[in-house]
Scaffold this motif. Structure first.
Motif, mmCIF file in Angstrom:
data_model
loop_
_atom_site.group_PDB
_atom_site.id
_atom_site.type_symbol
_atom_site.label_atom_id
_atom_site.label_comp_id
_atom_site.label_asym_id
_atom_site.label_seq_id
_atom_site.Cartn_x
_atom_site.Cartn_y
_atom_site.Cartn_z
ATOM 1 N N ASP A 80 0.829 -1.209 0.000
ATOM 2 C CA ASP A 80 0.000 0.000 0.000
ATOM 3 C C ASP A 80 0.865 1.261 0.000
ATOM 4 O OD1 ASP A 80 -2.324 -1.454 0.000
ATOM 5 O OD2 ASP A 80 -2.573 -1.415 2.178
ATOM 6 N N ILE A 81 1.956 1.233 0.753
ATOM 7 C CA ILE A 81 2.811 2.420 0.872
ATOM 8 C C ILE A 81 3.682 2.602 -0.373
ATOM 9 C CG2 ILE A 81 4.586 3.539 2.282
ATOM 10 C CD1 ILE A 81 1.860 3.297 3.613
ATOM 11 N N GLU B 165 2.683 5.150 -2.996
ATOM 12 C CA GLU B 165 2.451 6.546 -2.635
ATOM 13 C C GLU B 165 3.435 7.478 -3.360
ATOM 14 O OE1 GLU B 165 0.047 7.715 -0.827
ATOM 15 O OE2 GLU B 165 -0.800 5.788 -0.198
ATOM 16 N N ASP B 166 3.031 8.731 -3.487
ATOM 17 C CA ASP B 166 3.844 9.718 -4.192
ATOM 18 C C ASP B 166 5.160 10.010 -3.479
ATOM 19 O OD1 ASP B 166 1.950 9.950 -6.169
ATOM 20 O OD2 ASP B 166 0.924 11.643 -5.229
ATOM 21 N N HIS C 244 11.156 5.305 4.836
ATOM 22 C CA HIS C 244 9.929 5.838 4.242
ATOM 23 C C HIS C 244 8.813 4.793 4.172
ATOM 24 C CE1 HIS C 244 11.738 9.698 3.039
ATOM 25 N NE2 HIS C 244 12.839 8.991 2.815
ATOM 26 N N ASN D 177 6.116 4.041 7.551
ATOM 27 C CA ASN D 177 4.710 4.374 7.331
ATOM 28 C C ASN D 177 3.813 3.141 7.316
ATOM 29 O OD1 ASN D 177 4.316 7.449 6.550
ATOM 30 N ND2 ASN D 177 6.286 6.801 5.721
ATOM 31 N N ARG E 48 7.941 7.665 -4.503
ATOM 32 C CA ARG E 48 8.518 7.998 -5.812
ATOM 33 C C ARG E 48 9.407 9.234 -5.717
ATOM 34 N NH1 ARG E 48 3.357 6.091 -7.539
ATOM 35 N NH2 ARG E 48 2.435 8.167 -7.298
#
Length: 315
Positions: A205-206, A209-210, A229, A233, A213
């Motif tokens: 799921d993480i 995420e933007d 990161h 999270n 990237r």
């Protein structure tokens, strides 16, 4: 403080409900503890006298009120068969169960989190399929069967570990953990399957995420992206499953303790059920429920430390 008070109020309600259910379920079980205590030679008058002595001749509401009064004074009751306080019996059996649960959780975490991370990083690869298959297999294997297999191979065939028992009195922590190695491996291996699946799903799921990237676009090393990161999270569901696994192990070591003949709380509960020792059953299950609720409370507090958004919402 408001967040903590809400959780404490919810915990109190849960414990009251558990107390009512435990009391009713023990009384619904067939068999008279006094008849089991006195044996086949006891007369009806002897059994009636013993029931009066322990208050079992009173109506159920009166028995429940008496038990609640004892709980309010911090007394879990007096064991019918052991002839000593339930709290004392629990303390005598707590060490093996506590060490076993913590040892098993450590094994499960050391296996589950790295394997779940690897499965998420190499999603769709042969490694992912293999780890996911192992997780499904681990979730399907009965603990007693796994225990017997490990005893046969590592204790009987190789002679590396003891097959049963908790060692002699006075042994150090290292020797205790040595005796708990096989039962902890059983629980750790089987429970790591759930941690693998939760870690994998949470990290997947993480990873989309933007900010992940963006971190990669900045040229950060991949391990920094994954640990600082992604994993950070993804910790909320991982902390949840670790906490619940710990609570379940403390309350669910009955089969493993029986297979390995460990003098823990699970063994105590089995004997109490066979003897219809109401105070021991009630007190033990209530304590286990209290531990479960406490661990859930700790998990809720850890959420606020791991994820600042939860701390803001709770305030």
């Amino acid at each position: 403080m408001r967040f903590l008070l809400k959780r404490l109020a919810g915990a109190a309600v849960v414990l009251v409900i558990v107390a009512v259910l435990v009391f009713l379920l023990t009384r619904l079980a067939s068999g008279d503890p006094m008849a089991l205590l006195l044996g086949d030679q006891a007369t009806a008058a002897d059994i009636a006298k013993a029931r009066t002595q322990y208050g079992l001749d009173q109506p159920l509401p009166a028995q429940f009120a008496l038990w609640l009064g004892e709980l309010a004074q911090g007394n879990l009751g007096q064991s019918i068969f052991l002839q000593r306080p339930v709290a004392q019996a629990l303390l005598e059996r707590a060490e093996p169960t506590l060490f076993l649960a913590l040892f098993a959780v450590a094994i499960a975490a050391l296996i589950g989190i790295p394997c779940g991370m690897a499965a998420a990083i190499w999603r769709g690869s042969a490694a992912d399929q293999g780890l996911s298959g192992l997780a499904m297999l681990g979730a399907s294997i009965p603990s007693f069967w796994m225990g017997l297999i490990l005893i046969q191979f590592f204790a009987v065939h190789l002679g590396w570990f003891p097959a049963s028992g908790y060692g002699d009195p006075g042994m150090g922590l290292g020797q205790r953990l040595y005796h708990l190695a096989l039962p902890a491996a059983v629980l750790g291996l089987l429970n790591s399957a759930l941690i693998i699946r939760f870690t994998r799903a949470s990290m997947l799921d993480i990873l989309g995420e933007d900010f992940v990237r963006t971190a990669r676009a900045k040229g950060l090393p991949e391990w920094v992206v994954m640990v600082n990161h992604v994993l950070r999270n993804a910790l909320v569901p991982i902390i949840t499953v670790l906490g619940l696994t710990t609570a379940l192990m403390i309350g669910g070591t009955v089969v493993t303790e029986t297979v390995f003949n460990l003098p823990g709380v699970g063994n105590l509960v089995v004997r109490a059920v066979l003897r219809r020792d109401y105070p021991v059953i009630q007190g033990t299950l209530l304590v286990i429920a209290g531990i479960y609720v406490f661990i859930n409370l700790v998990i809720d507090l850890l959420y606020t430390l791991v994820d600042p958004r939860i701390r803001l919402e709770s305030s």
